[in-house]
Each structure stands twice: as C-alpha cells, then as structure tokens.
Design a protein around this motif. Structure first.
Motif, mmCIF file in Angstrom:
data_model
loop_
_atom_site.group_PDB
_atom_site.id
_atom_site.type_symbol
_atom_site.label_atom_id
_atom_site.label_comp_id
_atom_site.label_asym_id
_atom_site.label_seq_id
_atom_site.Cartn_x
_atom_site.Cartn_y
_atom_site.Cartn_z
ATOM 1 N N LEU A 66 1.658 42.546 49.194
ATOM 2 C CA LEU A 66 1.229 40.868 47.932
ATOM 3 C C LEU A 66 0.183 40.490 48.688
ATOM 4 O O LEU A 66 -1.156 40.224 47.571
ATOM 5 C CB LEU A 66 2.583 40.681 47.644
ATOM 6 N N THR A 67 0.359 40.145 49.860
ATOM 7 C CA THR A 67 -0.614 39.476 50.695
ATOM 8 C C THR A 67 -2.452 39.815 50.634
ATOM 9 O O THR A 67 -3.065 39.365 49.969
ATOM 10 C CB THR A 67 -0.114 38.968 52.038
ATOM 11 N N PHE A 68 -2.488 41.338 50.515
ATOM 12 C CA PHE A 68 -3.165 41.940 50.641
ATOM 13 C C PHE A 68 -4.092 42.647 48.950
ATOM 14 O O PHE A 68 -5.139 42.158 49.563
ATOM 15 C CB PHE A 68 -2.694 43.354 51.034
ATOM 16 N N HIS A 69 -3.257 43.092 47.781
ATOM 17 C CA HIS A 69 -4.205 42.349 47.381
ATOM 18 C C HIS A 69 -4.109 41.176 46.698
ATOM 19 O O HIS A 69 -5.124 41.104 45.915
ATOM 20 C CB HIS A 69 -2.580 43.038 45.761
ATOM 21 N N GLY A 70 -3.191 40.423 46.561
ATOM 22 C CA GLY A 70 -3.547 38.942 46.225
ATOM 23 C C GLY A 70 -4.473 38.533 46.753
ATOM 24 O O GLY A 70 -5.622 37.940 46.513
ATOM 25 N N ALA A 71 -5.456 38.446 47.937
ATOM 26 C CA ALA A 71 -5.721 37.654 49.011
ATOM 27 C C ALA A 71 -7.389 38.518 48.475
ATOM 28 O O ALA A 71 -8.260 37.584 48.686
ATOM 29 C CB ALA A 71 -5.779 38.333 50.403
ATOM 30 N N LEU A 72 -7.452 39.171 47.623
ATOM 31 C CA LEU A 72 -8.953 40.329 47.506
ATOM 32 C C LEU A 72 -9.390 40.316 46.297
ATOM 33 O O LEU A 72 -10.171 40.802 46.029
ATOM 34 C CB LEU A 72 -8.199 42.381 47.950
ATOM 35 N N SER A 73 -8.395 39.810 45.738
ATOM 36 C CA SER A 73 -8.776 39.240 44.014
ATOM 37 C C SER A 73 -9.427 38.240 44.144
ATOM 38 O O SER A 73 -10.083 37.213 44.884
ATOM 39 C CB SER A 73 -7.568 39.086 42.869
ATOM 40 N N GLY A 74 -11.136 38.351 42.799
ATOM 41 C CA GLY A 74 -12.144 37.321 43.188
ATOM 42 C C GLY A 74 -12.424 37.601 43.910
ATOM 43 O O GLY A 74 -13.980 36.518 44.429
ATOM 44 N N CYS A 153 -14.572 47.440 60.024
ATOM 45 C CA CYS A 153 -13.739 46.522 58.524
ATOM 46 C C CYS A 153 -13.761 45.371 58.827
ATOM 47 O O CYS A 153 -14.127 44.565 59.925
ATOM 48 C CB CYS A 153 -12.048 46.579 58.624
ATOM 49 N N GLU A 154 -13.662 44.613 57.380
ATOM 50 C CA GLU A 154 -14.382 43.291 57.363
ATOM 51 C C GLU A 154 -12.117 42.958 57.269
ATOM 52 O O GLU A 154 -11.826 42.744 56.833
ATOM 53 C CB GLU A 154 -14.421 42.840 55.720
ATOM 54 N N ILE A 155 -12.396 41.817 57.568
ATOM 55 C CA ILE A 155 -11.160 40.976 57.885
ATOM 56 C C ILE A 155 -11.481 39.837 57.172
ATOM 57 O O ILE A 155 -12.561 39.087 57.021
ATOM 58 C CB ILE A 155 -11.538 40.302 59.706
ATOM 59 N N VAL A 156 -10.033 39.897 56.135
ATOM 60 C CA VAL A 156 -9.727 38.428 55.733
ATOM 61 C C VAL A 156 -8.972 37.576 56.095
ATOM 62 O O VAL A 156 -7.906 38.424 56.274
ATOM 63 C CB VAL A 156 -9.564 38.949 54.278
ATOM 64 N N GLY A 157 -8.866 36.310 55.336
ATOM 65 C CA GLY A 157 -7.869 35.477 56.792
ATOM 66 C C GLY A 157 -7.455 35.020 55.294
ATOM 67 O O GLY A 157 -8.398 34.164 54.578
ATOM 68 N N VAL A 158 -5.914 34.432 55.168
ATOM 69 C CA VAL A 158 -5.425 33.467 53.812
ATOM 70 C C VAL A 158 -4.630 32.654 54.607
ATOM 71 O O VAL A 158 -3.550 32.277 55.931
ATOM 72 C CB VAL A 158 -4.049 35.117 53.304
ATOM 73 N N ALA A 159 -4.553 31.454 53.862
ATOM 74 C CA ALA A 159 -3.756 30.775 53.869
ATOM 75 C C ALA A 159 -3.962 29.269 54.406
ATOM 76 O O ALA A 159 -5.034 29.097 54.916
ATOM 77 C CB ALA A 159 -1.874 30.754 54.487
ATOM 78 N N GLY A 160 -3.771 28.144 54.325
ATOM 79 C CA GLY A 160 -3.931 27.287 54.433
ATOM 80 C C GLY A 160 -4.132 27.215 55.886
ATOM 81 O O GLY A 160 -4.983 25.772 56.239
ATOM 82 N N THR A 161 -3.514 27.366 57.096
ATOM 83 C CA THR A 161 -4.167 28.056 58.164
ATOM 84 C C THR A 161 -5.953 27.738 58.273
ATOM 85 O O THR A 161 -6.764 26.832 58.554
ATOM 86 C CB THR A 161 -3.589 28.522 59.181
ATOM 87 N N ARG A 234 -13.037 36.264 56.408
ATOM 88 C CA ARG A 234 -13.892 36.589 55.060
ATOM 89 C C ARG A 234 -12.394 35.979 55.109
ATOM 90 O O ARG A 234 -11.591 35.797 54.828
ATOM 91 C CB ARG A 234 -14.059 37.532 54.160
ATOM 92 N N VAL A 235 -12.885 33.970 53.753
ATOM 93 C CA VAL A 235 -11.540 33.178 53.550
ATOM 94 C C VAL A 235 -11.630 33.064 52.339
ATOM 95 O O VAL A 235 -12.064 33.868 51.303
ATOM 96 C CB VAL A 235 -11.929 31.778 53.734
ATOM 97 N N SER A 236 -10.363 33.145 51.847
ATOM 98 C CA SER A 236 -9.412 33.825 51.164
ATOM 99 C C SER A 236 -7.804 32.870 50.772
ATOM 100 O O SER A 236 -7.879 32.086 51.618
ATOM 101 C CB SER A 236 -8.576 34.940 51.171
ATOM 102 N N ASP A 237 -8.671 31.786 49.409
ATOM 103 C CA ASP A 237 -7.403 31.080 49.085
ATOM 104 C C ASP A 237 -6.506 31.468 47.704
ATOM 105 O O ASP A 237 -5.952 30.926 47.968
ATOM 106 C CB ASP A 237 -7.892 29.660 48.656
ATOM 107 N N ARG A 238 -6.047 32.612 48.375
ATOM 108 C CA ARG A 238 -5.447 33.570 47.500
ATOM 109 C C ARG A 238 -4.165 33.950 47.929
ATOM 110 O O ARG A 238 -4.496 34.141 49.876
ATOM 111 C CB ARG A 238 -5.875 34.737 46.478
ATOM 112 N N GLY A 239 -3.018 34.648 48.223
ATOM 113 C CA GLY A 239 -2.515 35.659 48.811
ATOM 114 C C GLY A 239 -0.986 35.717 47.672
ATOM 115 O O GLY A 239 -1.649 37.045 46.433
ATOM 116 N N VAL A 240 -0.092 36.196 48.172
ATOM 117 C CA VAL A 240 1.421 36.679 47.497
ATOM 118 C C VAL A 240 1.033 35.905 46.488
ATOM 119 O O VAL A 240 1.420 36.655 45.565
ATOM 120 C CB VAL A 240 1.841 36.173 48.494
ATOM 121 N N ARG A 241 0.874 34.892 45.874
ATOM 122 C CA ARG A 241 1.542 34.344 45.017
ATOM 123 C C ARG A 241 -0.062 34.859 43.541
ATOM 124 O O ARG A 241 0.467 34.721 42.424
ATOM 125 C CB ARG A 241 1.139 32.843 44.734
#
Length: 241
Positions: A66-74, A153-161, A234-241
């Motif tokens: 779920l994190t994978f799909h949410g993080a990549l949106s946008g 591969c490209e690295i995408v980091g998610v969440a508040g940290t 690559r910073v993502s401010d999306r994720g599971v939600r």
C-alpha cells in the motif's frame, strides 16, 4: 492503557469528521502497533464504535505494498523504483516498476522504526556515540535480510522522518517530488544526534512531537541510502493513506 485512550480519542475525532462530511465508504487499517498488540478484539471493537467501520490489521507485506502505490501517486516516475517508509514501529521496503500501472515485485516490513529503536537503545541526552552505533547496527542487521534493490532504481522515501529531513535541509516547498541528497541526510543525522532534546525542540522545521525520535529516524534513512547505494532520494509526502 494510556496509549489506547489517546488513540481512541483521536479515532473519535476522525469519526466525527467522517460523519460531518458524509463519507460514503470508510476503510481503516492498523499497522505496526496493532500487529504487536495481537489484534486485541476489545480495542478493535471500541475503534469500530468510534469510526463506524471495523479496522483491519494490515500485515507488514500488505502495508509495504500500500505504501508503494500511495507514495508513487503524483510522482511522474518511470522504470524501477524502491519505496521505503520509516514508521514509529516498523520500516517498510517495497520495490517494483513505476511504469504504466505500478507493480510491486517484492515487499517486506522490518521490525524497526524510529520509536522502537529510540526505546530500545537511547538512554542519554544527547545520545552517546555507542547508543547511535547500536541503532545503526540494528538497522544494518535488518537490512541484510531485505531483498537488495537494483543499482539503477530510483529511491523514494516516505513519511514524516523523510519530509522533516527535507525541510531541515532547506528544501523548498512543495516537498512532494523533491530530491534529497544522501550527503544532506548523513550530515543531518550526525548533527541531530549531537544536539540535546531542548535544542532539537527549538528547530523551526521539526515537529516537536518528533524531536526525540528523529535521531533514530534519521539514522534509518541514512542506513537505507547506504544499503541501496543511492546518492539521492525522491521525497514523497504520501503513503498508506
């Protein structure tokens, strides 16, 4: 008991907002803390009363997907990607393709997070070098059991940290989609670990609720980048939600 009370109070506020806005469909998923609690039926029942739907406990692998799909949106990414989500109790790592419909090739949840590592290893303020080394060793041991990503591969980091580190590095808004260099992550991880909590609480770009555990969260991000060989994420401010 105190944590349950705080969580249920928060869920009650969510439930009020859900009813206020007339949501047609509600889904609730519990992650690391509920996995640890063993899906306690009493708590789940109280959460259902608060929300109007029965929360389901997500497995670590499901949370990672779920994190994978949410993080990549946008994010207009193509090719192979690795998404990692630093949580309080766990860290999810999922890799796959972002081309066309995103596809997950592997997903794993590691039993370490910023809060869990802080509670296990940090006793001093600021943390000692030995304490931070213990944190990093725990992360390295866990990563050694995770599937290695491809080097291109490209690295995408998610969440508040991750978003906190991007803000502290001076990244301009919007953070979603911004690049954060590994050199900046390593520098911030070292600098934050040298500051006492009172100084970290005074940092304008850091949520005070994260000021204590950010030392462990930053260490996790630093170690994930070293393990993956990435020079930037690559910073993502999306994720599971």
């Amino acid at each position: 008991a105190d944590a349950c009370t705080r969580t249920l109070a928060c869920l009650s506020e969510y439930g009020e907002l859900i009813r206020l806005h007339g949501a047609d469909f509600v889904d609730a998923g519990g992650t690391s803390a509920l996995r640890d609690a063993g899906s306690d039926p009493h708590f789940i029942g109280l959460a259902q009363q608060a929300l109007g739907c029965r929360p389901r406990v997500l497995s670590g692998a499901e949370e990672a997907e779920l994190t994978f799909h949410g993080a990549l949106s946008g994010l207009a990414l193509q090719g192979e990607v690795l998404v990692f989500d630093v949580g309080g109790g766990s860290t999810e790592i999922a890799s796959g393709s972002a081309a066309g419909p995103a596809r997950v090739a592997s997903a794993v949840s590691l039993d370490l997070g910023s809060v869990r590592l802080f509670e296990r290893h940090i006793r001093s303020d600021p943390p000692t070098r030995e304490e931070m080394l213990a944190v990093r060793c725990a992360v390295r041991d866990a990563l050694a059991r995770a599937p290695m990503p491809s080097r291109d591969c490209e690295i995408v980091g998610v969440a508040g940290t991750v978003t906190s580190l991007a803000a502290l590095a001076g990244t301009a808004a919007p953070l979603h989609g911004a690049l954060l260099a590994r050199s900046a992550v390593d520098r911030l991880a070292d600098e934050l670990a040298e500051l006492p909590l009172a100084r970290r609480l005074g940092l304008a770009d850091l949520d005070p609720g994260r000021a204590d555990v950010i030392v462990c969260g930053a260490a996790i991000v630093s170690e994930v980048m070293a393990w993956s060989g990435a020079t930037a994420l690559r910073v993502s401010d999306r994720g599971v939600r």
